[in-house]
Write a protein that holds these residues in place. Structure first.
Motif, PDB file in Angstrom:
ATOM      1  N   SER A  60       0.840  -1.191   0.000  1.00 33.11           N
ATOM      2  CA  SER A  60       0.000   0.000   0.000  1.00 33.11           C
ATOM      3  C   SER A  60       0.876   1.242   0.000  1.00 33.11           C
ATOM      4  O   SER A  60       2.090   1.178   0.195  1.00 33.11           O
ATOM      5  CB  SER A  60      -0.940   0.007   1.212  1.00 33.11           C
ATOM      6  OG  SER A  60      -0.303   0.465   2.349  1.00 33.11           O
ATOM      7  N   ALA A  61       0.206   2.382  -0.217  1.00 32.31           N
ATOM      8  CA  ALA A  61       0.887   3.673  -0.251  1.00 32.31           C
ATOM      9  C   ALA A  61       0.577   4.482   0.990  1.00 32.31           C
ATOM     10  O   ALA A  61       0.576   5.713   0.942  1.00 32.31           O
ATOM     11  CB  ALA A  61       0.474   4.447  -1.507  1.00 32.31           C
ATOM     12  N   ASN A  62       0.330   3.809   2.106  1.00 33.15           N
ATOM     13  CA  ASN A  62      -0.030   4.512   3.330  1.00 33.15           C
ATOM     14  C   ASN A  62       1.179   4.925   4.144  1.00 33.15           C
ATOM     15  O   ASN A  62       1.052   5.307   5.309  1.00 33.15           O
ATOM     16  CB  ASN A  62      -0.933   3.617   4.200  1.00 33.15           C
ATOM     17  CG  ASN A  62      -2.252   3.343   3.536  1.00 33.15           C
ATOM     18  OD1 ASN A  62      -2.757   4.165   2.771  1.00 33.15           O
ATOM     19  ND2 ASN A  62      -2.827   2.179   3.807  1.00 33.15           N
ATOM     20  N   GLY A  63       2.366   4.829   3.557  1.00 29.72           N
ATOM     21  CA  GLY A  63       3.563   5.198   4.291  1.00 29.72           C
ATOM     22  C   GLY A  63       3.933   4.136   5.303  1.00 29.72           C
ATOM     23  O   GLY A  63       3.585   2.956   5.181  1.00 29.72           O
ATOM     24  N   VAL A  64       4.649   4.561   6.334  1.00 26.78           N
ATOM     25  CA  VAL A  64       5.099   3.621   7.358  1.00 26.78           C
ATOM     26  C   VAL A  64       4.012   3.444   8.406  1.00 26.78           C
ATOM     27  O   VAL A  64       4.195   3.696   9.594  1.00 26.78           O
ATOM     28  CB  VAL A  64       6.415   4.120   7.997  1.00 26.78           C
ATOM     29  CG1 VAL A  64       7.551   3.967   7.033  1.00 26.78           C
ATOM     30  CG2 VAL A  64       6.296   5.582   8.426  1.00 26.78           C
ATOM     31  N   VAL A  65       2.845   3.016   7.966  1.00 27.43           N
ATOM     32  CA  VAL A  65       1.707   2.739   8.832  1.00 27.43           C
ATOM     33  C   VAL A  65       1.411   1.248   8.736  1.00 27.43           C
ATOM     34  O   VAL A  65       1.319   0.691   7.643  1.00 27.43           O
ATOM     35  CB  VAL A  65       0.468   3.570   8.435  1.00 27.43           C
ATOM     36  CG1 VAL A  65      -0.712   3.220   9.325  1.00 27.43           C
ATOM     37  CG2 VAL A  65       0.782   5.058   8.518  1.00 27.43           C
ATOM     38  N   GLY A  66       1.238   0.607   9.860  1.00 33.57           N
ATOM     39  CA  GLY A  66       1.020  -0.832   9.848  1.00 33.57           C
ATOM     40  C   GLY A  66       2.339  -1.581   9.951  1.00 33.57           C
ATOM     41  O   GLY A  66       3.258  -1.180  10.675  1.00 33.57           O
ATOM     42  N   PHE A  67       2.446  -2.668   9.213  1.00 37.67           N
ATOM     43  CA  PHE A  67       3.632  -3.511   9.262  1.00 37.67           C
ATOM     44  C   PHE A  67       4.089  -3.817   7.834  1.00 37.67           C
ATOM     45  O   PHE A  67       3.267  -3.932   6.921  1.00 37.67           O
ATOM     46  CB  PHE A  67       3.344  -4.833   9.992  1.00 37.67           C
ATOM     47  CG  PHE A  67       2.892  -4.645  11.408  1.00 37.67           C
ATOM     48  CD1 PHE A  67       3.811  -4.414  12.417  1.00 37.67           C
ATOM     49  CD2 PHE A  67       1.550  -4.699  11.734  1.00 37.67           C
ATOM     50  CE1 PHE A  67       3.395  -4.225  13.721  1.00 37.67           C
ATOM     51  CE2 PHE A  67       1.116  -4.516  13.036  1.00 37.67           C
ATOM     52  CZ  PHE A  67       2.048  -4.278  14.036  1.00 37.67           C
ATOM     53  N   PRO A  68       5.396  -3.971   7.625  1.00 38.67           N
ATOM     54  CA  PRO A  68       5.879  -4.383   6.300  1.00 38.67           C
ATOM     55  C   PRO A  68       5.363  -5.771   5.942  1.00 38.67           C
ATOM     56  O   PRO A  68       5.039  -6.587   6.817  1.00 38.67           O
ATOM     57  CB  PRO A  68       7.408  -4.369   6.457  1.00 38.67           C
ATOM     58  CG  PRO A  68       7.679  -3.500   7.643  1.00 38.67           C
ATOM     59  CD  PRO A  68       6.504  -3.657   8.544  1.00 38.67           C
TER      60      PRO A  68
END
Length: 609
Positions: free
Chosen positions: A314-322
């Motif tokens: 996704s393109a949500n940046g460093v949000v969530g987990f890789p």
């Protein structure tokens, strides 16, 4: 250059084939592309000394350059602003755009070729990278007809600094055009498109692989600008920037940032991406961990049961987990369920088992030969401990000093113009020659050859004595001989017990260094099953886990090249989702019969927390 004198020469321009040239400052420049001719120069004569009454000499004489004259071009020729006239600024902007895009496309093609030939990636990535690249260029607006005019219009609004002559104004404008190109299409976008191509081809290539290969100069990226002339030719006169300036990367992204850039490119061009190829990545990691392949079908069932959204780039940046962290979390959950890693103290029991075996060997007793050959929890932990010690996380250029110096010379400082007359460069060359001459004759310095008699360097923490501490008494420093006198046990039992205490203390110390807290094995539990850990916050988060789980987490985090706390948080998140799914299914199965046959069913909400 509109008022300059034009003249037609016999030899055409080497770039565009035009015969019309403009004369300026003793040199002839092509009227179309601005390239300076190397074959013809103009010389001026003094009117007072040469011309007299009735003289018939011409003021300008054409003189052919020698045939064997060496023509310097490309990056070897000094290209200072103002040293020669340039074409109009729109022509310069278009020439810079054309050369920049052509160079990045060549870099992308070589990256795909390298992945296909060196790491046996499917050749389909070469066919996928092209459409992605062209679609990405179309969305940036760089290829539009009025791009150069729009950029130059923005340059006119820039505040002038320093002198306002023509040379400084051209320099500011050219730098603005170049920065606009780098901002619209950064050089690291080639790495993102290469990763996207591998992702679409369902290859188990991770972002960490792309970044590591780029840093080690295996993937054409860091020092590829040196070979750029071989692919796109020498720098034309209309492009005043060198290859080092245009194509040398200024930064290397992290693996998480690379995923983010790849997701933004896919979103920008409207590309619908599939999830990560869980089967291929999990199979690769199981092979690297030397674990049985019977684990893979069970892990795929957990993956199909969960289908976490984090496996989609996704393109949500460093949000969530890789994505790779989520794949590894599924493997952790699968291994915990298959081998019952739920705090029963398997690792602590193995310390006692090692002690008993050591005692039997020293007493001359035969060991029990009918041990189970089945791959059980104890064998799993032993393999994970061995793999953790063998995994190398450092780059190839950090192996020794010689490798690092060559890496710095060939990659970091590649293309730098060094003046041999400068004192610092002469000193560097002399030191390098001395090093190359004496590197094979230096003393072989190894840790085992050093004398640690007076300095306790490279010494193990527990060599001659041991610290035994409990909750009810303070730590007591005991020597092995003193402990042997006080204890009625044989010497082998004393050494074995000390060895077990040393391993346990070492594990506690390591866990504390990594912000984990050691939990003692569970002795009595009301029911056996999967246990979930929680985080405790006391000014900072502390993670209380058992040693068995820590060994599993430590090895898999090192393999995935991620912090253990991040992998642990991802595992806890997936465990909460599994608990929510199981609770929802259990509630659905307990629906009354009259409601399940068509009657209204009350809607129930389940929270993930």
């Amino acid at each position: 250059m509109g008022s300059a004198e034009t003249i037609t020469l016999e030899q055409p321009c080497i770039d565009c084939g035009n015969n019309v040239f403009e004369l300026d400052i003793g040199f002839y420049y092509c009227a179309e592309c601005g390239t300076r001719t190397k074959s013809t120069i103009a010389t001026d004569v003094d009117l007072d000394t040469v011309f007299g009454d009735g003289a018939l000499y011409s003021q300008r004489l054409h003189r052919q350059a020698p045939i064997n004259q060496e023509v310097h071009s490309g990056d070897d020729e000094p290209r200072d602003f103002g040293s020669r006239p340039l074409p109009d600024i729109q022509t310069v902007a278009r020439a810079m755009r054309e050369r920049y895009l052509m160079g990045l496309q060549v870099m992308l093609q070589n990256q795909c070729q390298f992945l296909m030939e060196t790491y046996k990636v499917s050749p389909i990535i070469c066919g996928m990278a092209g459409p992605i690249w062209l679609s990405y260029l179309a969305t940036t607006g760089v290829l539009q007809e009025g791009w150069a005019i729009a950029v130059l219009a923005n340059c006119k609004n820039l505040p002038a600094k320093g002198s306002k002559n023509k040379s400084s104004t051209e320099k500011v404008t050219i730098n603005k055009v170049y920065r606009t190109l780098r901002k619209s299409i950064p050089i690291y976008s080639t790495l993102a498109i290469s990763f996207l191509s591998c992702h679409l081809a369902r290859e188990p290539v991770l972002p960490t692989d792309i970044i590591d290969w780029a840093q080690e100069a295996k993937l054409p990226y860091l020092s590829f600008f040196i070979e750029m002339d071989r692919y796109i030719g020498t720098t034309p006169a209309a492009c005043p920037l060198k290859n080092r300036t245009m194509f040398r990367p200024t930064r290397i992204l992290g693996s998480w940032q690379l995923e983010d850039v790849a997701g933004k490119i896919a979103e920008k061009i409207g590309l619908h991406l599939p999830p990560v190829n869980f089967y291929a990545v999990a199979r690769r990691w199981l092979e690297e961990l030397s674990l049985p392949m019977e684990i893979l079908p069970r892990a795929c069932r957990v993956y199909e049961w969960l289908l976490p959204t984090e496996l989609w780039i996704s393109a949500n940046g460093v949000v969530g987990f890789p994505t790779r962290v989520v794949v590894m979390s599924i493997l952790i959950i699968t291994l915990r369920m298959l081998y019952d890693i739920n705090g029963y103290g398997t690792w602590e029991k193995s310390l006692n088992g090692v002690a008993d075996k050591q005692a039997q060997l020293e007493e001359g007793c035969d060991m029990d030969s009918n041990m189970s050959s089945e791959f059980d929890t104890r064998e799993l932990l032993r393999v994970l401990e061995a793999v953790h010690k063998d995994i190398e996380v450092k780059h190839d250029y950090l192996q020794d000093l010689d490798t690092y110096l060559k890496y710095y010379r060939d990659v970091i400082s590649a293309g730098m113009a060094r003046d041999p007359e400068l004192q610092v460069n002469r000193t560097i060359k002399r030191c390098w020659d001395i090093y190359c001459k004496n590197k094979d004759t230096e003393f072989d310095i190894k840790p085992e050859n050093l004398n640690f008699q007076h300095k306790n360097i490279k010494r193990k923490r527990y060599n001659d004595d041991v610290t035994i501490s409990t909750c009810s008494e303070s730590s007591t420093r005991l020597h092995a001989d003193t402990f042997e006198i006080k204890c009625p046990l044989p010497k082998c039992a004393v050494d074995s017990s000390l060895r077990g205490e040393r391993e346990l203390d070492r594990m506690r110390f390591e866990m504390e260094e990594n912000w984990f807290c050691y939990l003692a094995p569970v002795s009595r539990r009301k029911s056996k099953g999967y246990i979930s850990y929680t985080r405790a916050k006391d000014n900072f988060f502390m993670y209380a886990v058992h040693a068995d789980y820590y060994i599993l987490l430590r090895a898999l985090a090192k393999l995935a090249k991620v912090d253990m706390r991040l992998l642990h948080d991802s595992t806890l998140e997936l465990e909460r989702k599994l608990t929510w799914i199981e609770g929802k299914i259990r509630t659905s199965l307990n629906v009354p019969k009259d409601q399940s046959e068509g009657g209204p069913v009350e809607r129930q909400e389940f929270d993930l927390d």
